[in-house]
Design a protein around this motif. Structure first.
Motif, mmCIF file in Angstrom:
data_model
loop_
_atom_site.group_PDB
_atom_site.id
_atom_site.type_symbol
_atom_site.label_atom_id
_atom_site.label_comp_id
_atom_site.label_asym_id
_atom_site.label_seq_id
_atom_site.Cartn_x
_atom_site.Cartn_y
_atom_site.Cartn_z
ATOM 1 N N THR A 89 9.320 -31.240 -25.999
ATOM 2 C CA THR A 89 9.464 -30.809 -24.611
ATOM 3 C C THR A 89 8.098 -30.493 -24.009
ATOM 4 N N THR A 131 15.838 -28.266 -21.576
ATOM 5 C CA THR A 131 15.392 -27.333 -22.611
ATOM 6 C C THR A 131 14.982 -26.004 -21.991
ATOM 7 N N TYR A 132 14.237 -26.050 -20.874
ATOM 8 C CA TYR A 132 13.821 -24.818 -20.200
ATOM 9 C C TYR A 132 15.038 -24.070 -19.663
ATOM 10 N N TRP A 162 10.944 -28.219 -29.188
ATOM 11 C CA TRP A 162 10.004 -27.581 -28.276
ATOM 12 C C TRP A 162 8.691 -28.341 -28.232
#
Lengths: 281, 281, 281, 281
Positions: free
Chosen positions: C70, C106-107, C67
């Motif tokens: 990202t 990732t989202y 995260w």
């Protein structure tokens, strides 16, 4: 070199010699063509004999044919010995040994049945075909290829010795990393695997199972490929340069001192200084 | 060579000939493009038909489409026969036979259901695409490649005969060393393995199990790699020399001092300074 | 092409643009080096996450790190959009799309858990490294290689289309000869096997079992090797000629008409005929 | 570089130095030949020791021989340290470390039996052979090959980084497509498979089972082959140009008309006919 400088001893020997060892007369050509057929057919018999289904059904025919060929080749071998100017020298030459190996196994298998496994040495008859290659119109290509390979001989030897070292180090590494549990039972076995991998053959009968082993194997494959680009490079570079050299610079000759190979742009002979006439092609 | 010297017999035949056999008119180009699509789609039908899951679900559609393509290609074949100046010569030409093989299997499979296995010969339709290659803008590359390969044809033949001998000797050796117990059941099988190994394919369905066999196999792999560097060398050397020859230094000659090889853009001789007449090619 | 001709809109955007898109200032270089490290580390996270043993033990740490990366890459993407003179053009450029694909998965995996399989698309972040290549001192080599490959592009395309035809015909043949009983369950499967064989990969998951199939496979391997010598030849010939062309003939210039590139042996300008002074190097 | 500029300290050291480090005196040559034999035999011991059947029967003999070689190499190492002008510099040089690694494992395995697995590091003794290569008449070929490889070093590095990216992207793709169910248990495993495939090794321990996976694998093989034509091209192009450069056209210049590139055997300038002074090299 079955053709020694001393002349054969009688007219009959000389005639036989021309037919059997040379290929410039019609009889000599006919003999060579017949020889190629005989070799090819005798090899077919050897191959068919090795297939169980065929040998079970045609066993008798194959045995008879084999003996026919063996007797024929024996007669030919004796004829060669008879007409060769120096029989002993022929018998010890490369092709003399091959000619003997083409007939010996059949006799040996008859006398000593326990040597039957060796009977397939007969396949070396194939090598006799090379003698007849002088017949073909492919002689120039054959010469070109063998010259390129011969010129790179020493480079390839150095390269091979380097590859063997790499194989030995890599094999030992894999033997240590993977160990007998994963099939790498000894260093020779691991070296066999390393050759398999670095030549990109990759049978897959032995494969690394551990993560470290796989990492090492990946590095070996990449390196192996890079390394094996070298023989291709050697042979290709040799061929390119051979091809370039086959176009001689010129055949221009100085009219005064007869020096040859003058450059096309030259205006004076570089040996005696004579003014040259304009170059014409 | 579907285009013989004699002219077609009627105006209609001549028009059809221009459309079907040539590609210089708009109609001819449109026909060739349509042909490529038809070939591609009919091949897709053949491929889909071979996948059991698809043929079970779409069997009917595929059969109908197949018959549509077969009828179309039959009509095209008859049209070619009709407009070719020498129909028999066309029918016996390479592309004539391919055109026939593109439609025959479907009819044969209908008449003799036991020949159904041959229906996939239809895939030879693919070869028809080569005829249309004259369309493409890749003609120069195609010519370059095929010329380089054709120039090395004889060298590659000599090389292949050498490889076949090597394969035969190596295969027999492995047959003797490993024997039927390890899967080398006959000399042909062992030769198949030898080809597998020396071309570095290495399926791994047959592998040496004995130590001597593995040593021999290692030697074969190394030798095989060295030997197979040769075709790469041949093709590359041919390409390098082809590429060098495509920029000829011109044969333009100074009319005054006879200096040769003047550049196409040169306006004065670089040896004597004479003004040159315009270059003609 | 992220650098359009129109100038950026404000001084701050201009400054950011120099840092993010270019690499000639110290700040720009530092940014690029930081970017390479961030990409490498984020890829390490992706790789480690795929190893079950590691993800089970370090799952929490990896998720947090992922995260972090990202969010960082998202900030960078927004910064690029902000300072690019034509944001839309950047967003639709090759690198713009890659930059988006580096953060999107990732989202998406968070919002739609059923898309989790796609999360490894993040590995495309790797492509972002290419942008930074302009930094390195290896630019000349990179240019040399890509030029040689680009110059052979069309020849390789023609070659590939030929290989695909060969693969289709050979695959169908093997499908007919071996059939589903030996694993060749459909034409596409047989074509996969044909590619495996002709590129000399030879996995060995599918292998011919019948004698005819093995004969065909042997022919394919030999042919395949010969055929695959062609791309090597293409690339090599291109490289040899590229290397030859990098040595320009001369920089000799006519003192009268300033024509350049006169040959070293020329004694008169080939454009205006002026007598040249002797060539000096 | 074991030969530093400072001279050895005593006459005895100087004499030893000439024998051990150099190969120009008869004693030095004899020492080098003895060394090669010792290395070869000690490696044979290591290899034989790894074969269980042999080590079970000859265990005692092998252990004794191994200790003899270890003691001999230890003595040689100490002698090298003694006669080297700068012992520390030698000890830290590449060959100094290799010499130490040749003897250390045997002692370590004696002192710490749990390190026994490392004993095969002894195989690195093989690298010591390289030092003796200066002996051989193959030095020119060795230099030629290593120069061609060294000149292509940077191009090959750029190429390798490109291949690694391809391997990473392809491996991840296959991991996503095939998944752990078909053996692709993690991205590193899938990358190992990708290397296996793109180098055309193709072990076959992991193979794609799904249709999409097989399609991707086919593309990778074709691409892999094309990509791997590049290192062959690099090395070959380098060798062709090295071979061309080894025959320099001389820089000899006519003192009268300044014509350059006169042949080494020329006696008159080929442009103006002036007699030339004898050529000096």
């Amino acid at each position: 070199m079955p053709a020694p400088p001393t002349p054969p001893r009688s007219a009959r020997q000389a005639r036989l010699y021309t037919i059997i060892f040379e290929a410039d007369t019609p009889a000599g050509r006919r003999f060579d063509i017949w020889l190629i057929w005989a070799i090819a057919l005798s090899l077919l018999v050897v191959v068919l004999d090795s297939i169980e289904a065929v040998s079970a059904r045609l066993g008798g025919v194959l045995t008879v044919t084999e003996w026919l060929f063996t007797l024929t080749f024996t007669a030919e071998y004796l004829a060669r010995l008879y007409c060769a100017p120096q029989p002993l020298r022929y018998a010890r030459s490369f092709f003399g040994v091959v000619d003997l190996l083409a007939v010996l196994p059949t006799y040996l298998a008859l006398l000593f049945p326990e040597l039957h496994a060796l009977i397939d040495v007969r396949v070396l008859r194939l090598l006799r075909v090379f003698r007849v290659f002088k017949l073909t119109q492919y002689l120039a290509e054959y010469t070109y290829l063998s010259r390129a390979v011969a010129a790179s001989r020493r480079k390839i030897l150095v390269f091979l010795s380097f590859v063997l070292m790499l194989v030995m180090v890599a094999g030992t590494l894999m033997y240590v990393v993977e160990g007998p549990a994963h099939g790498f039972t000894s260093i020779p076995t691991a070296m066999y695997w390393a050759v398999t991998t670095m030549t990109t053959v990759g049978f897959g009968d032995l494969t690394p199972k551990t993560d470290l082993g796989r990492l090492l194997a990946s590095l070996m494959m990449l390196m192996g490929w890079g390394v094996l680009a070298v023989p291709t490079g050697i042979v290709t570079a040799e061929m390119v340069s051979t091809q370039r050299d086959t176009e001689p610079p010129t055949t221009r000759t100085c009219p005064h001192c007869l020096t040859e190979g003058l450059g096309a742009q030259h205006r004076h002979c570089h040996q005696c200084g004579t003014a040259l006439p304009p170059h014409q092609t």
